[in-house]
Design an enzyme around this catalytic site. Structure first.
Site, mmCIF file in Angstrom:
data_model
loop_
_atom_site.group_PDB
_atom_site.id
_atom_site.type_symbol
_atom_site.label_atom_id
_atom_site.label_comp_id
_atom_site.label_asym_id
_atom_site.label_seq_id
_atom_site.Cartn_x
_atom_site.Cartn_y
_atom_site.Cartn_z
ATOM 1 C CE LYS A 1 71.472 -76.263 38.187
ATOM 2 N NZ LYS A 1 70.136 -76.206 37.603
ATOM 3 C CD GLU B 1 76.591 -61.326 39.157
ATOM 4 O OE1 GLU B 1 77.013 -62.464 38.833
ATOM 5 O OE2 GLU B 1 75.767 -60.693 38.485
ATOM 6 C CD GLU C 1 66.246 -66.543 36.638
ATOM 7 O OE1 GLU C 1 66.298 -67.557 37.349
ATOM 8 O OE2 GLU C 1 67.133 -65.672 36.648
ATOM 9 C CE LYS D 1 74.248 -65.009 34.084
ATOM 10 N NZ LYS D 1 74.049 -66.430 34.313
ATOM 11 N N GLY E 1 67.781 -73.205 39.789
ATOM 12 C CA GLY E 1 68.252 -72.286 40.833
ATOM 13 C C GLY E 1 67.107 -71.720 41.669
ATOM 14 N NE ARG E 2 62.956 -69.939 37.158
ATOM 15 C CZ ARG E 2 63.838 -70.160 36.174
ATOM 16 N NH1 ARG E 2 65.118 -69.862 36.354
ATOM 17 N NH2 ARG E 2 63.465 -70.674 35.020
ATOM 18 C CG HIS F 1 50.159 -46.033 55.554
ATOM 19 N ND1 HIS F 1 49.317 -45.041 56.005
ATOM 20 C CD2 HIS F 1 49.831 -47.143 56.270
ATOM 21 C CE1 HIS F 1 48.549 -45.514 56.971
ATOM 22 N NE2 HIS F 1 48.834 -46.798 57.141
HETATM 23 O O1 F6P Z 1 70.374 -65.156 36.872
HETATM 24 C C1 F6P Z 1 70.616 -66.348 36.233
HETATM 25 C C2 F6P Z 1 70.935 -67.461 37.179
HETATM 26 O O2 F6P Z 1 71.394 -68.516 36.414
HETATM 27 C C3 F6P Z 1 69.752 -67.888 38.058
HETATM 28 O O3 F6P Z 1 68.866 -68.679 37.396
HETATM 29 C C4 F6P Z 1 70.459 -68.534 39.180
HETATM 30 O O4 F6P Z 1 69.621 -68.740 40.268
HETATM 31 C C5 F6P Z 1 71.568 -67.543 39.431
HETATM 32 O O5 F6P Z 1 71.936 -67.125 38.129
HETATM 33 C C6 F6P Z 1 72.742 -68.048 40.204
HETATM 34 O O6 F6P Z 1 73.391 -69.103 39.561
HETATM 35 P P1 F6P Z 1 74.418 -70.018 40.325
HETATM 36 O O7 F6P Z 1 73.715 -70.681 41.450
HETATM 37 O O8 F6P Z 1 74.920 -70.985 39.300
HETATM 38 O O9 F6P Z 1 75.521 -69.144 40.854
#
Ligand code: F6P
Length: 533
Positions: free
Chosen positions: A201, A207, A347, A498, A261-262, A378
């Site tokens: 987003k 990452e 979240e 972060k 995002g979620r 199990h």
């Molecule tokens: O973990 C925090 C967060 O902002 C989530 O809400 C989001 O889905 C994820 O990081 C990834 O963010 P982006 O799509 O901006 O890379």
């Protein structure tokens, strides 16, 4: 939360000590009365520790929170995400309407359908083999690089809808900044037949950008710089950052800041899924979401699946002090569904101040966990049956299997039905004795029962029922956020880690930098510095 109603609820729970045995014995029509259906799903909530007066009080909580109006505020694009000053319009992503919603000057439905069309055209090209890699070969591998909402939704949904996917194209999902995730994925693909989708987003997430840069370098090393435009596309709200990364904005699929995002699977974030299952199935998925959206917006709360599930969750969190709930899909294709729900629920509702910024003095979002049945049986079901904690559980199952081999499905579903029965009614000491259980073993073989469950049953796992299932949980989480008077659409709690990681990263790469953390963190960093390669 309306304290007066909540206190009356607590009073009722204490005074009555409901048992499922009594509740069922006293009303032969209980299951019939407590079964509701919508959007292809049947919810049987009769095996919950709830009677009519308790249900009435729960419904009162919803009324006191002005839930009906709050739902409208979301659907019509008010800025209900107040701490980020944004509308919350994921429901617009799955509306069949193509016009009629203008929010902050944006023609929302028109833009949504424009991007869906762009995604559909691109998916068609990739699926048909018309989209060629730099050496003229068709795409066989799609690697989605994203994390959180830019990963969990498509990864979970790809697995869920595998029976609908084009098997000659394999999708991979790389999220962890641990290089192992990317490295092991790259071992399974060929550069000239791989499409990378960089899904973020913000297009700034550490990452994702790290994985994206490494993947880009890997591709350029094998096919040259000119190949990037045939092998990289982006999904983002941030055009400038996409261009800066070196992806042609013509190869970009946009979404908007009003998609959390979620909640973003039905946006362009679902591109990998659309490539896998095709635009027609993606449309069916959206229609399933929309069917549940409509049900949520219009059905009376007494028959409203997301509302009922939310209220029951509140009963256990706030009335019974349950810390968690389990989600137990009896379908291997839904193996990642609990993990997906963890982000959606935890979240969203992992908050401890109310909407005016005051600390809350009641429990909010629960811990979500689960595994597909029968594997969980199990492993951890022992604790649900005979442990000391109350763990409400959602059982999710289907009448028909995509893989009707022998009697597998009947066996799976026999377990599905048996577990909710056993959890609800248990086995008394008298029953044990009547079966001849030696007296010294009776305490160990007695099942107290009274463990609440919801049963969610649909005919078959299809794109449509699957979309409806996701929307059901989205709206359940929304309702709970409203009743707890918290903001469900921000996630400030992930920020501090972060920021600190950014500072520590510098310290890890430059051993000359002094360490000024607490003694524990300093010592751990020093230990790492001494041993690192
Ligand atoms: O973990 C925090 C967060 O902002 C989530 O809400 C989001 O889905 C994820 O990081 C990834 O963010 P982006 O799509 O901006 O890379």
């Amino acid at each position: 939360m309306d304290i007066d109603t909540a206190e009356r609820l607590a009073g009722q729970i204490e005074s009555k000590e409901l048992t499922l045995r009594d509740l069922f014995a006293s009303d032969p029509k209980r299951a019939e009365k407590m079964t509701v259906s919508a959007a292809g799903w049947t919810l049987d909530y009769s095996k919950n520790l709830v009677d009519e007066p308790t249900l009435k009080l729960l419904l009162k909580l919803a009324e006191k929170a002005d839930l009906k109006a709050e739902i409208e505020r979301m659907f019509t694009g008010e800025h209900i995400n107040r701490t980020e000053n944004r509308a919350v319009l994921h429901t617009a992503l799955r509306s069949a309407k193509t016009s009629g919603l203008v929010v902050d000057g944006q023609d929302v439905y028109a833009d949504v359908h424009k991007v869906l069309g762009q995604m559909g055209d691109f998916s068609d090209l990739v699926r048909s083999g018309k989209w060629k890699g730099a050496t003229g070969k068709r795409i066989k591998y799609v690697v989605n690089i994203g994390i959180g909402g830019s990963d969990l939704g498509p990864a979970m949904a790809y697995q869920a809808l595998l029976p609908y996917s084009k098997r000659s194209i394999r999708c991979f999902f790389v999220s962890n900044v641990d290089a192992t995730h990317l490295a092991e994925t790259l071992l399974q693909v060929k550069a000239d037949q791989t499409l990378f989708i960089i899904a973020s987003k913000t297009f700034t997430t550490q990452e994702t950008m790290t994985n994206a840069r490494t993947a880009r370098a890997w591709l350029v090393e094998r096919l040259g710089e000119a190949a990037v435009s045939r092998h990289f596309v982006a999904v983002s709200t941030n055009t400038a950052k996409v261009a800066e990364f070196g992806i042609d904005p013509a190869n970009m699929f946009v979404f908007w800041d009003w998609v959390g995002g979620r909640y973003s699977l039905p946006s362009a974030i679902g591109l990998s899924l659309m490539i896998a299952i095709g635009r027609a199935n993606f449309k069916r998925l959206l229609s399933g979401y929309e069917a549940m959206d409509k049900h949520f917006r219009t059905a009376a709360f007494r028959r409203n699946l997301p509302v009922l599930m939310a209220l029951l969750g509140i009963l256990y969190s706030n009335g019974y002090g349950a810390d968690s709930y389990a989600v137990l899909p009896y379908d291997q294709y839904l193996a990642r569904f609990p993990a997906y729900l963890q982000q959606l629920d935890m979240e969203s509702n992992g908050k401890s101040v109310d909407r005016s910024g005051e600390p809350v003095d009641y429990m909010t979002g629960p811990i979500v966990w689960g595994e597909p049945g029968t594997n969980g049986q199990h492993a951890f079901y022992q604790l649900i049956h005979q442990g000391t904690r109350l763990i409400p559980a959602d059982f999710i199952g289907f009448c028909r299997s995509h893989n009707p081999l022998g009697d597998h499905h009947d066996k799976l579903m026999a377990n599905f039905f048996a577990q909710t029965e056993a959890l609800a009614f248990g086995k008394t000491a008298e029953q044990c004795r009547a079966e001849g259980v030696p007296e010294e073993l009776v305490p160990f073989k007695t099942f107290e029962g009274n463990h609440p469950t919801n049963t969610l049953l649909a005919d078959e796992l299809t794109p449509k029922t699957f979309g409806a299932l996701i929307a059901l949980y989205e709206h359940k989480v929304f309702v709970q956020g409203i009743l707890w008077d918290i903001f469900s659409f921000d996630q400030w709690g992930v920020e501090l880690g972060k920021v600190l990681a950014g500072k520590i990263l510098k310290e890890l790469s430059d051993p000359a930098l002094p360490l000024d953390h607490d003694s524990s963190t300093n010592a751990l960093i020093a230990r790492y510095r001494a041993a690192k390669r």
